[in-house]
Design an enzyme around this catalytic site. Structure first.
Site, mmCIF file in Angstrom:
data_model
loop_
_atom_site.group_PDB
_atom_site.id
_atom_site.type_symbol
_atom_site.label_atom_id
_atom_site.label_comp_id
_atom_site.label_asym_id
_atom_site.label_seq_id
_atom_site.Cartn_x
_atom_site.Cartn_y
_atom_site.Cartn_z
ATOM 1 N N LYS A 162 0.867 -1.184 0.000
ATOM 2 C CA LYS A 162 0.000 0.000 0.000
ATOM 3 C C LYS A 162 0.895 1.221 0.000
ATOM 4 O O LYS A 162 2.031 1.164 0.486
ATOM 5 C CB LYS A 162 -0.888 0.019 1.250
ATOM 6 C CG LYS A 162 -2.140 0.817 1.063
ATOM 7 C CD LYS A 162 -3.138 0.047 0.212
ATOM 8 C CE LYS A 162 -4.453 0.764 0.049
ATOM 9 N NZ LYS A 162 -5.460 -0.108 -0.546
HETATM 10 P P1 NAD Z 1 -12.577 7.685 -3.584
HETATM 11 O O1 NAD Z 1 -11.616 8.723 -3.176
HETATM 12 O O2 NAD Z 1 -12.891 7.515 -5.032
HETATM 13 O O3 NAD Z 1 -13.977 7.917 -2.817
HETATM 14 C C1 NAD Z 1 -14.053 8.062 -1.445
HETATM 15 C C2 NAD Z 1 -15.463 8.513 -1.101
HETATM 16 O O4 NAD Z 1 -15.610 8.546 0.312
HETATM 17 C C3 NAD Z 1 -15.787 9.921 -1.605
HETATM 18 O O5 NAD Z 1 -17.108 9.951 -2.088
HETATM 19 C C4 NAD Z 1 -15.674 10.778 -0.348
HETATM 20 O O6 NAD Z 1 -16.457 11.947 -0.397
HETATM 21 C C5 NAD Z 1 -16.206 9.790 0.685
HETATM 22 N N1 NAD Z 1 -15.851 10.148 2.050
HETATM 23 C C6 NAD Z 1 -14.660 10.552 2.536
HETATM 24 N N2 NAD Z 1 -14.773 10.832 3.844
HETATM 25 C C7 NAD Z 1 -16.054 10.572 4.196
HETATM 26 C C8 NAD Z 1 -16.785 10.668 5.377
HETATM 27 N N3 NAD Z 1 -16.227 11.083 6.493
HETATM 28 N N4 NAD Z 1 -18.109 10.326 5.350
HETATM 29 C C9 NAD Z 1 -18.709 9.907 4.223
HETATM 30 N N5 NAD Z 1 -18.045 9.792 3.059
HETATM 31 C C10 NAD Z 1 -16.750 10.136 3.044
HETATM 32 O O7 NAD Z 1 -12.046 6.315 -2.947
HETATM 33 P P2 NAD Z 1 -12.392 4.826 -3.391
HETATM 34 O O8 NAD Z 1 -11.361 4.384 -4.363
HETATM 35 O O9 NAD Z 1 -13.822 4.733 -3.721
HETATM 36 O O10 NAD Z 1 -12.083 4.042 -2.032
HETATM 37 C C11 NAD Z 1 -13.052 3.950 -0.982
HETATM 38 C C12 NAD Z 1 -12.656 2.816 -0.033
HETATM 39 O O11 NAD Z 1 -12.580 1.587 -0.788
HETATM 40 C C13 NAD Z 1 -11.291 2.968 0.631
HETATM 41 O O12 NAD Z 1 -11.347 2.370 1.909
HETATM 42 C C14 NAD Z 1 -10.384 2.146 -0.252
HETATM 43 O O13 NAD Z 1 -9.227 1.693 0.434
HETATM 44 C C15 NAD Z 1 -11.297 1.005 -0.603
HETATM 45 N N6 NAD Z 1 -10.924 0.267 -1.817
HETATM 46 C C16 NAD Z 1 -10.810 0.900 -3.023
HETATM 47 C C17 NAD Z 1 -10.499 0.162 -4.158
HETATM 48 C C18 NAD Z 1 -10.452 0.782 -5.540
HETATM 49 O O14 NAD Z 1 -10.347 0.031 -6.514
HETATM 50 N N7 NAD Z 1 -10.547 2.087 -5.678
HETATM 51 C C19 NAD Z 1 -10.273 -1.215 -4.058
HETATM 52 C C20 NAD Z 1 -10.400 -1.830 -2.814
HETATM 53 C C21 NAD Z 1 -10.737 -1.078 -1.703
#
Ligand code: NAD
Length: 420
Positions: free
Chosen positions: A109
């Protein structure tokens, strides 16, 4: 001493989960130590000329948890609270996830402590490019492959690819995944994590004897993962009645039009102000009655305070580490919530990243249908393995998923032996 180096509540959480699983599996002490601690912890600093003329120095981290089963793989996040402990925890979870999915990778990571929401596009680009240059000696398409995560996207990956390829003197598409399709990204990668979350949520509903067509869902986070999870669930006939992001939370008993909301957020930068829904207190959103609750934003949002009050049938952990160990105990005791643990629930992302990497190395391009069909087959296999293990050993889904992942890694460590 080792714990002090990685002091962070998220690392403590990942570490505690691992210790419990290792204890349950009765792993020998030597294998336990080798599985738990990260192989490489890299911290770099990036000085960046900001738009207002200042030079700001940012801290970035990359943790490669272990390299015993192949190259390491994991996302890169941009978020103000990123620290080494958090990145190490996320790298550890990636390790168990890749092993659970039987992908030939160790976990990694990366993270940069910054707030992309307050930075201009130009500043983000400069920061990303400088990070790519600083981290270059430690990564490679057979060593460590990055992907998007919180606060980063396809464009971020394109900049990293550009810096790495420019220095290599040739295009090296396999250095990152989750890149634009025009740069040899994979069809289906953008929606893969959310698609996988929705697919597994529907499998869980099916196991509970519930129909998609009458099921309701609440989603926290409307970024890459949350928005595609919501969209796929809506397409399958489910009603997405609550959605939140960092700007606010929305509610509509009749179902929120997810496509209209996506268009709205693209223009307005968040869900706040969307006219076709009411607003709701973001903390209350998680407690509303629904069939599927999808935390898809940050870690540690399901806690001892709210776990007893959740009103869902399925908890689909799209985010990494959304449930604290204390909350886990409460959910175990309740026994009425079907938990899809993060290491399985969001594994669609790394699985299609793996497909992307395989396509890059073999200079081949698969169709979206091929990608998503292969993804569903692999998720289904891991889902059934988890359910079988949980039933067989009488443990929770999380313990089962972690045991399967940790077991694969422990076996490889044992087989390879210890040098010198
Ligand atoms: P992103 O940055 O695209 O989206 C994050 C979202 O969370 C945004 O809509 C943001 O406004 C919201 N957010 C942030 N703080 C918040 C809060 N306090 N309350 C409510 N909403 C809030 O990120 P992502 O890629 O969608 O990742 C989201 C989660 O999924 C993370 O934990 C990440 O590690 C996990 N994840 C992502 C992927 C991927 O392929 N992108 C894969 C596996 C896991």
């Amino acid at each position: 001493m080792k714990e002090r180096l990685l002091q962070s509540p998220v690392f403590q959480m990942a570490s505690r989960q691992f210790d419990q699983v290792a204890e349950f599996m009765e792993l020998p002490e030597e294998i336990r130590e080798r599985c738990k601690w990260p192989k490489r912890l890299i911290t770099v600093t990036m000085p960046v000329h900001m738009d207002d003329g200042r030079t700001e120095v940012f801290f970035g981290h990359r943790v490669q948890h272990h390299l015993s089963r192949g190259p390491v793989k994991g996302g890169l996040r941009f978020h103000p609270t990123v620290d080494l402990g958090e990145v190490a925890a996320l790298a550890m979870w990636m390790t168990w996830k890749c092993a659970l999915m039987r992908l030939p990778y160790g976990g990694a990571k990366g993270g940069i402590a910054c707030d992309p929401r307050t930075m201009s596009g130009r500043e983000c680009e400069k920061l990303t490019r400088r990070f790519a240059a600083e981290i270059m000696p430690f990564v490679g398409e057979e060593v460590d492959i990055m992907a998007p995560d919180l606060g980063t996207d396809e464009q971020t990956m394109a900049w990293i690819l550009d810096i790495y390829s420019t220095h290599a003197g040739r295009l090296v598409p396999g250095i990152v995944t989750g890149k634009p399709v025009e740069l040899q990204g994979s069809e289906g990668r953008r929606e893969a994590t959310g698609h996988g979350v929705a697919f597994l949520a529907m499998r869980a509903l099916n196991k509970l004897g519930l129909q998609n067509k009458v099921a309701t869902a609440v989603v926290q986070g409307f970024g890459n993962v949350g928005s595609y999870a919501a969209e796929t669930m809506a397409w399958s006939g489910m009603k997405v009645i609550g959605i939140a992001d960092v700007t606010g939370a929305l509610w509509n008993d009749h179902g929120i039009d997810v496509c209209a909301l996506r268009e709205f957020t693209e223009v307005n930068g968040g869900v706040a102000g969307f006219p076709e829904a009411e607003t709701i207190d973001p903390a209350e959103l998680l407690l509303q009655e629904c069939d599927v609750l999808v935390p898809a934003a940050l870690e540690r949002v399901i806690t001892e305070e709210n776990a007893g009050k959740l009103n869902c049938r399925v908890l689909a952990e799209a985010a990494n580490g959304p449930t604290t160990p204390g909350a886990d105990l409460i959910l175990d005791q309740r026994g009425d919530v079907f938990v899809l643990p993060d290491v399985l629930c969001n594994a669609g992302g790394v699985t299609v990243s793996y497909f992307e990497w395989v396509q890059n190395l073999s200079r081949f391009h698969w169709s979206e249908r091929e990608v998503l069909t292969k993804l569903e087959t692999m998720l289904e296999g891991a889902f059934e393995r988890m359910l079988h293990y949980a039933h067989d050993k009488g443990v929770s889904h999380r313990t089962a998923a972690l045991c399967l992942g940790v077991g694969e890694v422990a076996e490889v460590k044992k087989r390879r032996g210890l040098f010198p």
